[in-house]
Design an enzyme around this catalytic site. Structure first.
Site, short mmCIF file in Angstrom:
data_model
loop_
_atom_site.label_atom_id
_atom_site.label_comp_id
_atom_site.label_asym_id
_atom_site.label_seq_id
_atom_site.Cartn_x
_atom_site.Cartn_y
_atom_site.Cartn_z
N ASP A 162 9.30 0.74 7.85
CA ASP A 162 9.91 0.30 9.15
C ASP A 162 11.29 0.41 9.24
OD1 ASP A 162 7.35 -0.62 10.24
OD2 ASP A 162 7.63 -2.31 9.05
N HIS A 190 4.76 -6.58 9.50
CA HIS A 190 4.69 -5.21 9.76
C HIS A 190 3.43 -4.73 10.52
CE1 HIS A 190 4.55 -0.77 8.67
NE2 HIS A 190 2.85 -0.88 8.43
N1 LIG Z 1 2.48 -0.82 4.70
C1 LIG Z 1 2.78 0.27 5.56
O1 LIG Z 1 3.88 0.54 6.08
C2 LIG Z 1 1.47 1.57 5.63
C3 LIG Z 1 1.64 2.51 6.27
C4 LIG Z 1 0.88 3.57 6.30
C5 LIG Z 1 -0.46 3.20 6.02
N2 LIG Z 1 -0.61 1.86 5.66
C6 LIG Z 1 -2.13 1.49 4.88
O2 LIG Z 1 -2.37 1.99 3.97
C7 LIG Z 1 -3.91 2.16 3.54
C8 LIG Z 1 -4.14 3.46 3.04
O3 LIG Z 1 -3.90 4.41 3.81
P1 LIG Z 1 -4.08 6.12 3.62
O4 LIG Z 1 -3.85 6.86 4.85
O5 LIG Z 1 -3.70 6.30 2.45
O6 LIG Z 1 -5.92 5.67 3.77
P2 LIG Z 1 -6.98 6.82 3.12
O7 LIG Z 1 -8.47 6.40 3.49
O8 LIG Z 1 -6.53 8.23 2.99
O9 LIG Z 1 -6.76 6.44 1.41
C9 LIG Z 1 -7.35 5.07 1.09
C10 LIG Z 1 -7.65 5.39 -0.53
O10 LIG Z 1 -8.01 3.95 -0.95
C11 LIG Z 1 -9.37 4.09 -1.61
N3 LIG Z 1 -10.07 2.88 -1.90
C12 LIG Z 1 -10.93 2.30 -1.04
N4 LIG Z 1 -11.49 1.25 -1.51
C13 LIG Z 1 -10.77 1.11 -2.79
C14 LIG Z 1 -10.91 0.12 -3.79
N5 LIG Z 1 -11.68 -0.85 -3.59
N6 LIG Z 1 -10.18 0.50 -4.99
C15 LIG Z 1 -9.58 1.46 -5.09
N7 LIG Z 1 -9.28 2.29 -4.06
C16 LIG Z 1 -10.03 2.14 -3.00
C17 LIG Z 1 -10.22 5.45 -0.93
O11 LIG Z 1 -11.31 6.08 -1.75
C18 LIG Z 1 -9.09 6.23 -0.41
O12 LIG Z 1 -8.83 7.15 -1.65
C19 LIG Z 1 -4.70 1.69 4.84
O13 LIG Z 1 -4.75 0.42 5.15
C20 LIG Z 1 -3.18 1.88 6.03
O14 LIG Z 1 -3.15 1.24 7.05
C21 LIG Z 1 0.19 1.01 5.48
O1 LIG Z 2 0.27 2.56 11.78
C1 LIG Z 2 -0.39 2.26 10.93
O2 LIG Z 2 -1.69 1.72 10.84
C2 LIG Z 2 -0.12 2.52 9.49
C3 LIG Z 2 1.14 2.22 9.05
O3 LIG Z 2 1.15 0.66 9.26
C4 LIG Z 2 2.35 2.66 9.77
O4 LIG Z 2 3.39 1.78 10.16
O5 LIG Z 2 2.58 3.99 10.19
#
Ligand SMILES: NC(=O)c1ccc[n+]([C@@H]2O[C@H](COP(=O)([O-])OP(=O)(O)OC[C@H]3O[C@@H](n4cnc5c(N)ncnc54)[C@H](O)[C@@H]3O)[C@@H](O)[C@H]2O)c1
Ligand SMILES: O=C(O)C[C@H](O)C(=O)O
Length: 340
Positions: A162, A190
């Site tokens: 953010d 967030h």
């Molecule tokens: N905080 C933020 O600003 C922010 C920003 C973007 C995404 N996110 C979040 O981050 C998370 C991941 O996003 P992504 O795009 O990498 O998803 P993705 O599906 O590409 O990757 C997630 C990974 O987690 C793994 N996984 C699932 N269960 C698991 C477990 N029990 N133990 C270990 N690994 C496990 C999956 O196998 C996969 O490789 C989502 O929840 C998304 O919403 C947060």
């Molecule tokens: O938007 C989402 O779900 C992923 C992440 O939290 C973001 O801010 O990009």
């Protein structure tokens, strides 16, 4: 010797985040854990001629719930000795979903991974990326409390994306060529309107034309949706998140080494951080993202900029607080009253 661990390392965020960790001179040992594919990701990264030694640890085939002893052993090997654990494990959004829609799946994933952290690296700094952060961080705190190892100075919800977005979008308006020079605090939580950019507290100060302010605030609050829409079903922000997650972890590691004056907004348990009580009292929320001064022990001090909010920002904060309370309560009760 600094050891970093990425949980969810084979995913969209996990892979580029692991790459950034692998090339960081601040990390000597890097462990990657996921339920799939980490040996391949680790083998690939291991050919990079950088400092960190790397290991890939994977769950037993098909064991998504971590029920088999081999999975437990993989978590143990990955986590033992960790100084910092970064968690991007869990499902991402698809168009039409809110971050809260991810709770059903990700609450349990985060809970199980934090149980393992409590067992194998109770003193590590834990950075939670998995959404919904407003709820997954309270889940993590409750698990660590139950295990008797909760150190609020070492648990962080990563809201850095953010801040990165706020810098970028303001730079586009003001013409700043290097937006990293702008310090723009983003507070609250967030998701959607729990995200509150405080442009009045920017350093150096920024001049946002009144007719552009609403749209700018909305873009910071819903920047995630912009990416979800553009990816059209293929997930949410991964590359910008890897950058932001690494930026936060790097700040933690620099502060741990004694570098002074490092401040990053992050979602923390306020009563456990110096200066946090006053913010918890003012907001009625035990968890809030505020600028936090980082030090060798983790979160050294929560900086109360909320009291300096202008009238426009006060209204945004009021809205944010309403949503946050519900999200926090959902996380706490997921651990205290587990679903049957
Ligand atoms: N905080 C933020 O600003 C922010 C920003 C973007 C995404 N996110 C979040 O981050 C998370 C991941 O996003 P992504 O795009 O990498 O998803 P993705 O599906 O590409 O990757 C997630 C990974 O987690 C793994 N996984 C699932 N269960 C698991 C477990 N029990 N133990 C270990 N690994 C496990 C999956 O196998 C996969 O490789 C989502 O929840 C998304 O919403 C947060
Ligand atoms: O938007 C989402 O779900 C992923 C992440 O939290 C973001 O801010 O990009």
């Amino acid at each position: 010797m600094v050891k970093a661990v990425v949980l969810g390392a084979a995913g969209g965020i996990g892979q580029p985040l692991s790459l950034l960790c692998k090339i960081s001179p601040l990390i000597d040992e890097l462990a990657l854990f996921d339920v799939v594919n980490t040996p391949g990701v680790a083998a690939d990264l291991s050919h990079i001629s950088s400092v960190a030694n790397i290991g890939g640890f994977v769950a037993a085939k098909g064991d998504f719930k971590g029920e088999k002893p081999e999975t437990e052993e993989a978590k143990k090997q990955a986590l033992t000795g960790a100084d910092v654990v970064i968690i991007p494990a869990g499902v991402p959004r698809k168009p039409g979903m809110t971050r809260d829609d991810l709770f059903k799946t990700n609450a349990g994933i985060v809970k199980d991974l934090i149980v393992a952290c409590a067992k194998y690296c109770p003193k590590a700094a834990i950075c939670v990326i998995s959404n919904p952060v407003n709820s997954t961080v309270p889940i993590a705190a409750e698990v660590l409390k139950e295990a008797g190892v909760f150190d609020p100075k070492k648990l962080f919800g990563v809201t850095t994306l953010d801040v990165v977005r706020a810098q970028t979008f303001v730079g586009e308006i003001t013409g700043e060529k290097d937006p990293r020079k702008l310090t723009i605090p983003v507070v609250g939580g967030h998701s959607g309107n729990t995200i509150v950019p405080m442009f009045s507290q920017a350093k150096p100060s920024v001049n946002i034309p009144a007719d552009k302010l609403d749209a700018l605030v909305n873009r910071v609050q819903f920047g995630g949706d912009e990416v979800v829409k553009a990816k059209d079903g293929a997930g949410s922000a991964t590359l910008s998140m890897a950058y932001a997650g690494f930026r936060f972890a790097e700040s933690l590691l620099k502060a741990a080494k004694g570098e002074k004056g490092i401040v990053e907004p992050t979602f923390v348990y306020l009563p456990g951080v110096e200066g946090g009580d006053a913010i918890a009292k003012a907001t009625g929320c035990e968890y809030f993202s505020v600028p936090v001064e980082l030090g060798p022990g983790g979160a050294e001090k929560a900086i109360n900029i909320l009291s300096s909010a202008n009238d426009y920002e006060k209204k945004l904060l009021d809205e944010a607080i309403k949503g946050l309370k519900t999200n926090i309560e959902a996380g706490v009760s997921f651990v205290k009253n587990p679903p049957k």
